[in-house]
Motif scaffolding. Structure first.
Motif, PDB file in Angstrom:
ATOM      1  N   ASP A   9       0.791  -1.232   0.000  1.00  0.00           N
ATOM      2  CA  ASP A   9       0.000   0.000   0.000  1.00  0.00           C
ATOM      3  C   ASP A   9       0.825   1.285   0.000  1.00  0.00           C
ATOM      4  OD1 ASP A   9      -2.127  -1.739   0.104  1.00  0.00           O
ATOM      5  OD2 ASP A   9      -2.702  -1.246   2.177  1.00  0.00           O
ATOM      6  N   THR A  10       2.071   1.226   0.520  1.00  0.00           N
ATOM      7  CA  THR A  10       2.827   2.467   0.702  1.00  0.00           C
ATOM      8  C   THR A  10       4.240   2.432   0.144  1.00  0.00           C
ATOM      9  OG1 THR A  10       3.805   1.879   2.836  1.00  0.00           O
ATOM     10  CG2 THR A  10       1.589   2.852   2.880  1.00  0.00           C
ATOM     11  N   GLY A  11       4.778   1.253  -0.102  1.00  0.00           N
ATOM     12  CA  GLY A  11       6.169   1.138  -0.531  1.00  0.00           C
ATOM     13  C   GLY A  11       7.151   1.171   0.623  1.00  0.00           C
ATOM     14  N   LEU A  12       6.659   1.409   1.838  1.00  0.00           N
ATOM     15  CA  LEU A  12       7.521   1.411   3.023  1.00  0.00           C
ATOM     16  C   LEU A  12       7.602   0.007   3.598  1.00  0.00           C
ATOM     17  CD1 LEU A  12       6.032   4.521   4.885  1.00  0.00           C
ATOM     18  CD2 LEU A  12       8.264   4.427   3.751  1.00  0.00           C
ATOM     19  N   ASN A  13       8.769  -0.336   4.153  1.00  0.00           N
ATOM     20  CA  ASN A  13       8.810  -1.572   4.924  1.00  0.00           C
ATOM     21  C   ASN A  13       8.458  -1.242   6.375  1.00  0.00           C
ATOM     22  OD1 ASN A  13      11.255  -0.961   6.424  1.00  0.00           O
ATOM     23  ND2 ASN A  13      12.449  -1.570   4.623  1.00  0.00           N
ATOM     24  N   PHE A  14       8.257  -2.266   7.183  1.00  0.00           N
ATOM     25  CA  PHE A  14       7.808  -2.061   8.564  1.00  0.00           C
ATOM     26  C   PHE A  14       8.831  -1.284   9.387  1.00  0.00           C
ATOM     27  CE2 PHE A  14       6.586  -4.073  12.831  1.00  0.00           C
ATOM     28  CZ  PHE A  14       5.593  -3.146  13.064  1.00  0.00           C
ATOM     29  N   PHE A  15      10.124  -1.517   9.154  1.00  0.00           N
ATOM     30  CA  PHE A  15      11.169  -0.795   9.883  1.00  0.00           C
ATOM     31  C   PHE A  15      11.122   0.688   9.523  1.00  0.00           C
ATOM     32  CE2 PHE A  15      15.785   0.255  10.600  1.00  0.00           C
ATOM     33  CZ  PHE A  15      15.745   0.151  11.979  1.00  0.00           C
ATOM     34  N   GLU A  16      10.968   1.004   8.243  1.00  0.00           N
ATOM     35  CA  GLU A  16      10.871   2.405   7.822  1.00  0.00           C
ATOM     36  C   GLU A  16       9.637   3.069   8.419  1.00  0.00           C
ATOM     37  OE1 GLU A  16      13.065   1.852   3.483  1.00  0.00           O
ATOM     38  OE2 GLU A  16      10.894   1.599   3.659  1.00  0.00           O
ATOM     39  N   TYR A  17       8.516   2.355   8.412  1.00  0.00           N
ATOM     40  CA  TYR A  17       7.291   2.881   9.021  1.00  0.00           C
ATOM     41  C   TYR A  17       7.525   3.151  10.511  1.00  0.00           C
ATOM     42  CZ  TYR A  17       2.444   3.398  10.458  1.00  0.00           C
ATOM     43  OH  TYR A  17       1.273   3.884  10.995  1.00  0.00           O
ATOM     44  N   SER A  18       8.199   2.222  11.187  1.00  0.00           N
ATOM     45  CA  SER A  18       8.487   2.382  12.616  1.00  0.00           C
ATOM     46  C   SER A  18       9.368   3.604  12.867  1.00  0.00           C
ATOM     47  CB  SER A  18       9.159   1.126  13.171  1.00  0.00           C
ATOM     48  OG  SER A  18       8.290   0.033  13.078  1.00  0.00           O
ATOM     49  N   ILE A  19      10.310   3.853  11.977  1.00  0.00           N
ATOM     50  CA  ILE A  19      11.166   5.040  12.100  1.00  0.00           C
ATOM     51  C   ILE A  19      10.325   6.304  11.965  1.00  0.00           C
ATOM     52  CG2 ILE A  19      13.000   6.366  10.951  1.00  0.00           C
ATOM     53  CD1 ILE A  19      14.214   3.574  10.179  1.00  0.00           C
ATOM     54  N   LEU A  20       9.514   6.373  10.918  1.00  0.00           N
ATOM     55  CA  LEU A  20       8.673   7.559  10.720  1.00  0.00           C
ATOM     56  C   LEU A  20       7.723   7.753  11.898  1.00  0.00           C
ATOM     57  CD1 LEU A  20       7.796   7.253   6.912  1.00  0.00           C
ATOM     58  CD2 LEU A  20       9.615   8.618   7.988  1.00  0.00           C
ATOM     59  N   SER A  21       7.141   6.663  12.371  1.00  0.00           N
ATOM     60  CA  SER A  21       6.223   6.737  13.503  1.00  0.00           C
ATOM     61  C   SER A  21       6.940   7.235  14.756  1.00  0.00           C
ATOM     62  CB  SER A  21       5.603   5.358  13.750  1.00  0.00           C
ATOM     63  OG  SER A  21       4.722   5.400  14.842  1.00  0.00           O
ATOM     64  N   SER A  22       8.131   6.723  15.006  1.00  0.00           N
ATOM     65  CA  SER A  22       8.908   7.158  16.179  1.00  0.00           C
ATOM     66  C   SER A  22       9.283   8.630  16.073  1.00  0.00           C
ATOM     67  CB  SER A  22      10.174   6.305  16.317  1.00  0.00           C
ATOM     68  OG  SER A  22       9.842   4.967  16.604  1.00  0.00           O
ATOM     69  N   LEU A  23       9.588   9.087  14.877  1.00  0.00           N
ATOM     70  CA  LEU A  23       9.931  10.500  14.691  1.00  0.00           C
ATOM     71  C   LEU A  23       8.714  11.416  14.804  1.00  0.00           C
ATOM     72  CD1 LEU A  23      12.466  10.245  11.728  1.00  0.00           C
ATOM     73  CD2 LEU A  23      12.967  10.888  14.104  1.00  0.00           C
ATOM     74  N   SER A  24       7.526  10.886  14.586  1.00  0.00           N
ATOM     75  CA  SER A  24       6.323  11.726  14.627  1.00  0.00           C
ATOM     76  C   SER A  24       5.914  12.100  16.045  1.00  0.00           C
ATOM     77  CB  SER A  24       5.160  11.012  13.932  1.00  0.00           C
ATOM     78  OG  SER A  24       4.631   9.975  14.747  1.00  0.00           O
ATOM     79  N   ARG A  25       6.384  11.377  17.031  1.00  0.00           N
ATOM     80  CA  ARG A  25       5.906  11.577  18.409  1.00  0.00           C
ATOM     81  C   ARG A  25       6.487  12.803  19.111  1.00  0.00           C
ATOM     82  NH1 ARG A  25       6.560   5.706  18.415  1.00  0.00           N
ATOM     83  NH2 ARG A  25       4.549   4.831  17.917  1.00  0.00           N
ATOM     84  N   PRO A  26       7.798  13.025  19.057  1.00  0.00           N
ATOM     85  CA  PRO A  26       8.325  14.214  19.750  1.00  0.00           C
ATOM     86  C   PRO A  26       7.838  15.497  19.089  1.00  0.00           C
ATOM     87  CG  PRO A  26      10.114  12.722  19.120  1.00  0.00           C
ATOM     88  CD  PRO A  26       8.867  12.227  18.468  1.00  0.00           C
ATOM     89  N   GLU A  27       7.722  16.542  19.870  1.00  0.00           N
ATOM     90  CA  GLU A  27       7.196  17.807  19.364  1.00  0.00           C
ATOM     91  C   GLU A  27       8.005  18.342  18.185  1.00  0.00           C
ATOM     92  OE1 GLU A  27       6.361  22.226  21.130  1.00  0.00           O
ATOM     93  OE2 GLU A  27       5.985  20.498  22.431  1.00  0.00           O
ATOM     94  N   ARG A  28       9.322  18.227  18.243  1.00  0.00           N
ATOM     95  CA  ARG A  28      10.189  18.736  17.166  1.00  0.00           C
ATOM     96  C   ARG A  28      10.330  17.736  16.025  1.00  0.00           C
ATOM     97  NH1 ARG A  28      15.194  18.630  19.466  1.00  0.00           N
ATOM     98  NH2 ARG A  28      15.973  18.977  17.382  1.00  0.00           N
ATOM     99  N   HIS A  29       9.780  16.546  16.158  1.00  0.00           N
ATOM    100  CA  HIS A  29       9.912  15.477  15.152  1.00  0.00           C
ATOM    101  C   HIS A  29      11.375  15.121  14.898  1.00  0.00           C
ATOM    102  CE1 HIS A  29       5.667  15.522  14.375  1.00  0.00           C
ATOM    103  NE2 HIS A  29       5.686  16.794  14.074  1.00  0.00           N
ATOM    104  N   ALA A  30      12.188  15.220  15.954  1.00  0.00           N
ATOM    105  CA  ALA A  30      13.613  14.910  15.860  1.00  0.00           C
ATOM    106  C   ALA A  30      13.984  13.957  16.987  1.00  0.00           C
ATOM    107  CB  ALA A  30      14.439  16.189  15.965  1.00  0.00           C
ATOM    108  N   VAL A  31      14.813  12.968  16.646  1.00  0.00           N
ATOM    109  CA  VAL A  31      15.268  12.001  17.638  1.00  0.00           C
ATOM    110  C   VAL A  31      16.731  11.684  17.356  1.00  0.00           C
ATOM    111  CG1 VAL A  31      14.970   9.651  18.568  1.00  0.00           C
ATOM    112  CG2 VAL A  31      12.969  10.972  17.881  1.00  0.00           C
ATOM    113  N   GLN A  32      17.513  11.636  18.413  1.00  0.00           N
ATOM    114  CA  GLN A  32      18.916  11.243  18.313  1.00  0.00           C
ATOM    115  C   GLN A  32      18.994   9.848  17.683  1.00  0.00           C
ATOM    116  OE1 GLN A  32      21.194  10.255  21.996  1.00  0.00           O
ATOM    117  NE2 GLN A  32      22.013  12.319  21.627  1.00  0.00           N
ATOM    118  N   MET A  33      19.905   9.663  16.747  1.00  0.00           N
ATOM    119  CA  MET A  33      19.987   8.408  15.996  1.00  0.00           C
ATOM    120  C   MET A  33      20.115   7.196  16.914  1.00  0.00           C
ATOM    121  SD  MET A  33      19.774   8.796  12.609  1.00  0.00           S
ATOM    122  CE  MET A  33      20.775   7.576  11.761  1.00  0.00           C
ATOM    123  N   SER A  34      20.929   7.269  17.958  1.00  0.00           N
ATOM    124  CA  SER A  34      21.086   6.106  18.849  1.00  0.00           C
ATOM    125  C   SER A  34      19.777   5.786  19.561  1.00  0.00           C
ATOM    126  CB  SER A  34      22.215   6.336  19.854  1.00  0.00           C
ATOM    127  OG  SER A  34      21.965   7.500  20.618  1.00  0.00           O
TER     128      SER A  34
END
Length: 183
Positions: A40-65
């Motif tokens: 449906d999207t061309g994303l794999n589950f890991f990529e979706y999880s990354i985008l989802s994790s980045l969507s939560r913080p107010e600045r949409h930024a997360v330290q790579m580690s």
């Protein structure tokens, strides 16, 4: 090291059945979720999880580690995935932190957030179809408790992170914020 049968606490028939069923679920559920996302999207589950994790913080930024921990992958795997997401315009990297503690952050772009919001309804429908539509409310609560205990034993850091994520989502809900558009 003694490997004799007398020292092994073999599983009884109930435990063996539970283990075999759990392993079947662990092996099939991610593949089913991944297939829907890719189709449906061309994303794999890991990529979706990354985008989802980045969507939560107010600045949409997360330290790579931290993002590697949140998305459930190694730094190397995360770096490769973020590179793919950068090529799509969904994520950028920036130097974050202050003073001596400088680090690289992944930042969700507007295009990345839009892609995530577009992917979320199908992902949630698939999660419902595969898991929640098959369970009672009591079973959902049991599933959460069981999954929490197993995760806390297998990966205590992940268990603590999930607890914090759940509490933050619950707090936003108590404050009257709209439910997360993504999961």
């Amino acid at each position: 090291m003694d490997t004799s049968d007398e020292q092994v606490p073999w599983l009884d028939s109930e435990e063996r059945a539970a283990w075999m069923t759990l392993m079947a679920m662990v092996m099939t559920l991610p593949s089913a979720i991944e297939a829907q996302l890719k189709r449906d999207t061309g994303l794999n589950f890991f990529e979706y999880s990354i985008l989802s994790s980045l969507s939560r913080p107010e600045r949409h930024a997360v330290q790579m580690s931290n993002l590697a921990h949140m998305a459930g992958g190694s730094l190397s795997r995360l770096s490769h995935a973020v590179s793919r997401l950068e090529k799509q315009g969904y994520v950028t990297r920036q130097s974050g932190g202050t003073g001596e503690s400088r680090c690289t952050e992944a930042v969700l772009t507007e295009a990345g957030y839009a892609a995530l919001v577009a992917a979320a309804p199908g992902h949630v429908r698939e999660a419902r179809r595969l898991v929640f539509d098959n369970l009672t409310s009591a079973q959902v609560r049991q599933l959460q408790r069981i999954a929490h205990e197993i995760t806390a034993t297998a990966a205590p850091g992940t268990g603590k992170h999930i607890d914090a994520e759940i509490e933050a989502a619950d707090q936003r809900e108590r404050e009257g914020a709209a439910p997360d558009a993504v999961c």
